[in-house]
Design an enzyme around this catalytic site. Structure first.
Site, short mmCIF file in Angstrom:
data_model
loop_
_atom_site.label_atom_id
_atom_site.label_comp_id
_atom_site.label_asym_id
_atom_site.label_seq_id
_atom_site.Cartn_x
_atom_site.Cartn_y
_atom_site.Cartn_z
N LYS A 243 33.19 103.51 -29.88
CA LYS A 243 31.97 103.83 -30.65
C LYS A 243 32.16 103.55 -32.13
CE LYS A 243 28.97 106.61 -28.03
NZ LYS A 243 29.17 107.76 -27.20
N ARG A 244 33.34 103.89 -32.59
CA ARG A 244 33.66 103.69 -34.00
C ARG A 244 33.53 102.21 -34.40
NH1 ARG A 244 38.90 102.63 -35.83
NH2 ARG A 244 39.64 102.91 -33.71
#
Ligand code: GLU
Length: 474
Positions: A243-244
């Site tokens: 996600k990062r």
């Protein structure tokens, strides 16, 4: 059979359309468009526990937003279970598959002994050559395919090259569970065959499945489609995409204000290139794309590049088209709904007029919306901190003079007329131009940055401009 290319995108509806899935869809779509073929959509919803209608809807919405259109109705894999069952049973009749009645305890013992020898878990073929009459009474067996024991299975992959799998590593895997449900491995093959798929383009996490799937094609005597396993997307640091790094659903990219065309351009360039071309239109990509040119190595996702590319696409897009996209995206953008609520015809026209100046300063539609807020603000304008600093001290006096100079414009209210009036006032009063323009901008927009101040004056019109300046004097 015709030579027409038929590709497919086959997402599992267990979550949103993530960025890697969007790229797989894009490559299927581009290849179909490039060759004059079609792309079909299959929803792989056989996993009833994890599949949801909401995820299917989100995937269709994501594809539609990107403009990745599919031909015909989406196919539900789950609904085709009877056909998968029929093919498995046909394979039994043909002697290419068999019922296996091994108990869970027996299977666990096989796994255990493989583990002890340091081998991958593998079915030992104990029911392969037994007579069906030996079946335990009342037991429902699973159907296993007879995998070849010697030699090797070779996947001729357009991206990975020739990939060889020793057949001793392929055991007789299950194609139909004892509850009558097909396995995923089997369902994919039957569907791809029945849908007439000529080219399979998917993530390289499916490469080892390809060898097993070829066993089923061969057993049925079906043609094996051309295969292309594309590398997965990694983060800028080389680690698996999280996600990062941007492993978000595509709707998150819509909310961040990226244009579909720019996102597609960026995704196409992740692992594929055409000479030194960085900026491509959809038509360019269709004309230039070939699946064989996709790289084998993992691609790295880089937000900064995506953002820069988005800015380029915004600037080169014609204003009417950009305005259309901007308006359609407003419901999803931060601060967008407030703008949408106040967008009448007058403001639309103002927005269009301001767009050339606004898009020079924006890399995303979010930044564009932020830059456009001044058009939609109600008097007296909220003044942000930096703008307030520009309005302190001498500025109010300067502004009073500027107001008078602008009010004295007798001809048409244009950027040129405003500029002439302000320059004349600055020279006459011994002010630097910036000392007039900066407080003027602050008064007109409530901010310290905006499109060129004379353009702002022109877009706002005479009455509104003079009123906003007056608000800051009195
Ligand atoms: N449903 C699989 C996935 O989402 C794709 C299978 C395939 O393309 O064959 O990863």
């Amino acid at each position: 059979m015709s030579d027409k290319v038929v590709t497919r995108f086959a997402p599992s509806p267990t979550g949103f359309l993530h960025i890697g899935g969007a790229r797989t869809a894009l490559f299927n779509w581009l290849y179909a468009k490039h060759t004059g073929g079609t792309m079909l959509l299959r929803i792989e919803d056989t996993d009833r526990e994890r599949s949801t209608d909401a995820a299917t809807a989100a995937i269709l919405d994501g594809l539609s937003w990107l403009g990745l259109t599919w031909d015909g109705e989406p196919v539900s894999q789950f609904e085709r279970a009877p056909r998968h069952r029929a093919v498995a049973e046909e394979l039994v009749r043909m002697g290419k598959a068999y019922y296996c009645y091994a108990t869970p305890a027996e299977l666990e013992a096989m796994r255990e002994s493989a583990r002890a020898k340091g081998l991958p878990p593998r079915y030992d073929g104990r029911w392969r050559d037994r007579d069906p009459s030996e079946a335990p009474a009342g037991a429902k067996g699973a159907i296993r395919i007879k995998a070849p024991a010697d030699d090797e299975t070779v996947v001729h992959d357009l991206v990975q090259g020739e990939v060889r799998f020793p057949n001793k590593d392929l055991d007789d895997f299950i194609i139909l569970r004892s509850d009558g449900n097909p396995t995923y491995m089997h369902a994919v093959v039957v569907d791809d065959h029945d849908m007439g798929i000529t080219h399979i383009i998917r993530g390289d996490d499916h490469l080892t499945n390809a060898a097993r799937q070829m066993v089923i094609y061969r057993a049925m005597g079906w043609d094996v489609p051309s295969m292309s396993h594309i590398p997965l997307i990694h983060g800028a640091d080389g680690a698996k995409l999280s996600k990062r790094h941007g492993a978000l659903g595509v709707e998150a990219y819509r909310a961040m204000g990226y244009l579909p065309e720019a996102l597609l351009n960026y995704l196409a360039r992740l692992g594929w290139s055409h000479g030194d071309d960085e900026v491509m239109s959809i038509a360019d990509m269709i004309a230039w794309f070939d699946i064989g040119d996709v790289n084998k190595g993992a691609a790295r996702f880089d937000f900064a590049k995506l953002e820069a590319l988005n800015g380029v696409h915004m600037r080169r897009m014609n204003d009417a088209e950009l305005l259309d996209i901007f308006i359609n995206t407003l419901p999803y953008l931060e601060g967008g709904p407030a703008i949408a609520a106040r967008l009448d015809d007058t403001r639309k026209a103002q927005l269009l007029a301001a767009l050339p100046g606004l898009k020079e300063r924006a890399k995303t539609l979010v930044e564009l919306a932020d830059g456009a807020v001044f058009l939609f603000a109600e008097r007296p304008l909220p003044i942000d901190e930096k703008a307030a600093a520009l309005l302190g001290g001498e500025a109010r006096e300067t502004l009073r003079g500027a107001h008078a100079a602008l009010k004295a414009i007798s001809g048409d209210w244009t950027a040129e007329a405003a500029e002439a009036a302000i320059r004349e006032y600055a020279v006459a009063g011994g002010h630097k131009l910036g000392a007039v323009a900066q407080p003027l901008r602050a008064a007109l927009t409530g901010k310290s940055t905006s499109p060129g101040v004379f353009d702002v004056l022109a877009v706002l019109g005479r009455e509104e401009s003079l009123a906003r300046v007056a608000d800051q004097i009195d």
